[in-house]
Motif scaffolding. Structure first.
Motif, PDB file in Angstrom:
ATOM      1  N   LEU A 176      48.208  44.908  42.548  1.00  0.00           N
ATOM      2  CA  LEU A 176      47.101  45.097  41.623  1.00  0.00           C
ATOM      3  C   LEU A 176      47.555  45.814  40.357  1.00  0.00           C
ATOM      4  N   GLU A 177      48.675  46.538  40.452  1.00  0.00           N
ATOM      5  CA  GLU A 177      49.157  47.283  39.287  1.00  0.00           C
ATOM      6  C   GLU A 177      49.823  46.363  38.260  1.00  0.00           C
ATOM      7  N   ARG A 178      50.284  45.183  38.687  1.00  0.00           N
ATOM      8  CA  ARG A 178      51.001  44.285  37.768  1.00  0.00           C
ATOM      9  C   ARG A 178      50.313  42.920  37.692  1.00  0.00           C
ATOM     10  N   MET A 179      49.001  42.921  37.724  1.00  0.00           N
ATOM     11  CA  MET A 179      48.257  41.671  37.727  1.00  0.00           C
ATOM     12  C   MET A 179      48.535  40.842  36.483  1.00  0.00           C
ATOM     13  N   ASP A 180      48.535  41.446  35.310  1.00  0.00           N
ATOM     14  CA  ASP A 180      48.730  40.673  34.080  1.00  0.00           C
ATOM     15  C   ASP A 180      50.055  39.920  34.104  1.00  0.00           C
ATOM     16  N   ALA A 181      51.114  40.577  34.567  1.00  0.00           N
ATOM     17  CA  ALA A 181      52.428  39.932  34.618  1.00  0.00           C
ATOM     18  C   ALA A 181      52.454  38.825  35.665  1.00  0.00           C
ATOM     19  N   SER A 182      51.872  39.073  36.844  1.00  0.00           N
ATOM     20  CA  SER A 182      51.932  38.077  37.913  1.00  0.00           C
ATOM     21  C   SER A 182      51.073  36.857  37.612  1.00  0.00           C
ATOM     22  N   LEU A 183      50.066  37.014  36.753  1.00  0.00           N
ATOM     23  CA  LEU A 183      49.181  35.899  36.427  1.00  0.00           C
ATOM     24  C   LEU A 183      49.670  35.056  35.254  1.00  0.00           C
ATOM     25  N   ALA A 184      50.836  35.370  34.691  1.00  0.00           N
ATOM     26  CA  ALA A 184      51.314  34.677  33.492  1.00  0.00           C
ATOM     27  C   ALA A 184      51.380  33.154  33.655  1.00  0.00           C
ATOM     28  N   PRO A 185      51.940  32.595  34.751  1.00  0.00           N
ATOM     29  CA  PRO A 185      51.969  31.123  34.862  1.00  0.00           C
ATOM     30  C   PRO A 185      50.577  30.504  34.905  1.00  0.00           C
ATOM     31  N   LEU A 186      49.658  31.175  35.580  1.00  0.00           N
ATOM     32  CA  LEU A 186      48.288  30.665  35.656  1.00  0.00           C
ATOM     33  C   LEU A 186      47.639  30.671  34.283  1.00  0.00           C
ATOM     34  N   MET A 187      47.777  31.760  33.550  1.00  0.00           N
ATOM     35  CA  MET A 187      47.157  31.864  32.228  1.00  0.00           C
ATOM     36  C   MET A 187      47.753  30.852  31.259  1.00  0.00           C
ATOM     37  N   GLN A 188      49.054  30.594  31.374  1.00  0.00           N
ATOM     38  CA  GLN A 188      49.694  29.605  30.504  1.00  0.00           C
ATOM     39  C   GLN A 188      49.133  28.206  30.765  1.00  0.00           C
ATOM     40  N   ALA A 218      43.719  36.465  50.615  1.00  0.00           N
ATOM     41  CA  ALA A 218      44.606  35.903  49.586  1.00  0.00           C
ATOM     42  C   ALA A 218      44.275  36.405  48.189  1.00  0.00           C
ATOM     43  N   GLY A 219      43.086  37.000  48.020  1.00  0.00           N
ATOM     44  CA  GLY A 219      42.729  37.580  46.724  1.00  0.00           C
ATOM     45  C   GLY A 219      41.844  36.715  45.863  1.00  0.00           C
ATOM     46  N   LYS A 220      41.047  35.845  46.477  1.00  0.00           N
ATOM     47  CA  LYS A 220      40.164  34.947  45.699  1.00  0.00           C
ATOM     48  C   LYS A 220      39.182  35.748  44.843  1.00  0.00           C
ATOM     49  N   SER A 221      38.440  36.647  45.485  1.00  0.00           N
ATOM     50  CA  SER A 221      37.424  37.428  44.767  1.00  0.00           C
ATOM     51  C   SER A 221      38.058  38.374  43.757  1.00  0.00           C
ATOM     52  N   THR A 222      39.181  38.989  44.150  1.00  0.00           N
ATOM     53  CA  THR A 222      39.859  39.916  43.242  1.00  0.00           C
ATOM     54  C   THR A 222      40.329  39.205  41.981  1.00  0.00           C
ATOM     55  N   LEU A 223      40.901  38.016  42.139  1.00  0.00           N
ATOM     56  CA  LEU A 223      41.380  37.269  40.975  1.00  0.00           C
ATOM     57  C   LEU A 223      40.220  36.875  40.063  1.00  0.00           C
ATOM     58  N   ALA A 224      39.126  36.371  40.647  1.00  0.00           N
ATOM     59  CA  ALA A 224      37.973  35.991  39.831  1.00  0.00           C
ATOM     60  C   ALA A 224      37.418  37.193  39.079  1.00  0.00           C
ATOM     61  N   ALA A 225      37.303  38.325  39.772  1.00  0.00           N
ATOM     62  CA  ALA A 225      36.786  39.537  39.133  1.00  0.00           C
ATOM     63  C   ALA A 225      37.711  40.006  38.014  1.00  0.00           C
TER      64      ALA A 225
END
Length: 309
Positions: free
Chosen positions: A279-291, A126-133
């Protein structure tokens, strides 16, 4: 106290009565009066023994000792490396020991965000380690734990204790973050997952768990979404986040385990985060989480996480 060298762990001063002993007594036979609940697993009262084919046999006793036997059948051409033995020792065997002590080991990756400790769980891949890193690399947030972290039983607040300070990432994630694999240790000698042992980004201290986020992959064309979960839905996410929950049920009375998980669900916020796997669009896909992290940073305890999205 360990008779095996454990470079993944932070050394502690010697003590007369260690909390846990890891011993190498030689060959281990079957447990007396053992009941086999699963293949390669034996139970005998407060003892549990697991066999990892070609790697080793581990006997976990009373939440105090782990006995390791590396003399197990294997193919003649198969050479066992010490890192493979430690992988299961610090994973499955230690997880069973924690369940014997009636702790709550959680299968999570966690980071210290500006809004406190947020942990991420989900199915394998699911990408737990990748997201944390990614959050650590892009925002400088300290890492708490990768793979397993522990909640103490009966504590007044949910303090998350970190596991070994190592980060495990697949080769594609390392490439996306421009991390060279030269000199890194493989998770298993035959896998394209690597350890960043004693990574400088880890903060070796416990802290209150504020939020648990279950990660899911979105369908093609679906946009990222973050949903606050309550009641039964939050409770089920916590049950799924338990490390080897099927073993936890063997060493904890069902009523106690359910009560402990229910209490934790009432102390933290639980979310489900669905995002495209790119992985190429991580910043965009993480927008709701970061908000939500940013909003929680300035919210009062009563306001944090109350707005479902």
């Amino acid at each position: 106290m360990s008779e095996l060298e454990l470079p993944e762990l932070t050394p502690a001063p010697p003590c007369a009565e260690p909390d846990i002993e890891i011993l190498t007594p030689g060959q281990l036979g079957p447990l007396d009066d053992a009941v086999e609940d699963w293949p390669c697993l034996e139970l005998d009262g407060e003892r549990c023994q697991i066999l990892v084919q070609g790697i080793g046999r581990y006997r976990i006793e009373q939440g105090r000792r782990i006995l390791v036997d590396r003399r197990v059948p294997r193919e003649p051409e198969h050479q066992v490396v010490s890192g493979d033995v430690r992988l299961y020792l610090l994973g499955a065997a230690l997880g069973i020991l924690l369940h014997q002590r009636q702790c709550l080991p959680l299968h999570v990756s966690a980071v210290h965000t500006p809004a406190g400790v947020w942990a991420f769980t989900g199915d394998s891949g699911a990408g737990k380690s990748t997201l944390a890193a990614w959050l650590h690399q892009q925002h400088g947030w300290p890492l708490v734990s990768d793979d397993v972290a522990v909640i103490e039983p009966d504590a007044p607040e949910p303090i998350l204790h970190p596991g070994p300070p190592r980060l495990k990432l697949w080769q594609d994630a390392l490439a996306a973050m421009a991390i060279d694999t030269s000199g890194l240790v493989r998770d298993l000698t035959r896998a394209d997952k690597y350890h960043l042992n004693a990574h400088a980004g880890f903060r070796d201290e416990a802290g209150p768990l504020k939020v648990l986020v279950e990660l899911e992959r979105a369908e093609p064309g679906e946009v990222s979404s973050l949903t606050l979960l309550k009641g039964v839905d939050a409770f089920r996410v916590l049950l799924r986040a338990l490390y080897r929950a099927e073993l936890g049920r063997l060493f904890n009375p069902p009523a106690r385990l359910l009560a402990t998980v229910s209490a934790l669900a009432s102390q933290i916020q639980v979310y489900r985060f669905r995002r495209p796997w790119s992985l190429e669009r991580m910043d965009a896909s993480l927008a709701p989480l970061m908000q939500e992290i940013e909003a929680s940073r300035f919210a009062s305890p009563d306001e944090a996480g109350l707005n479902e999205r």
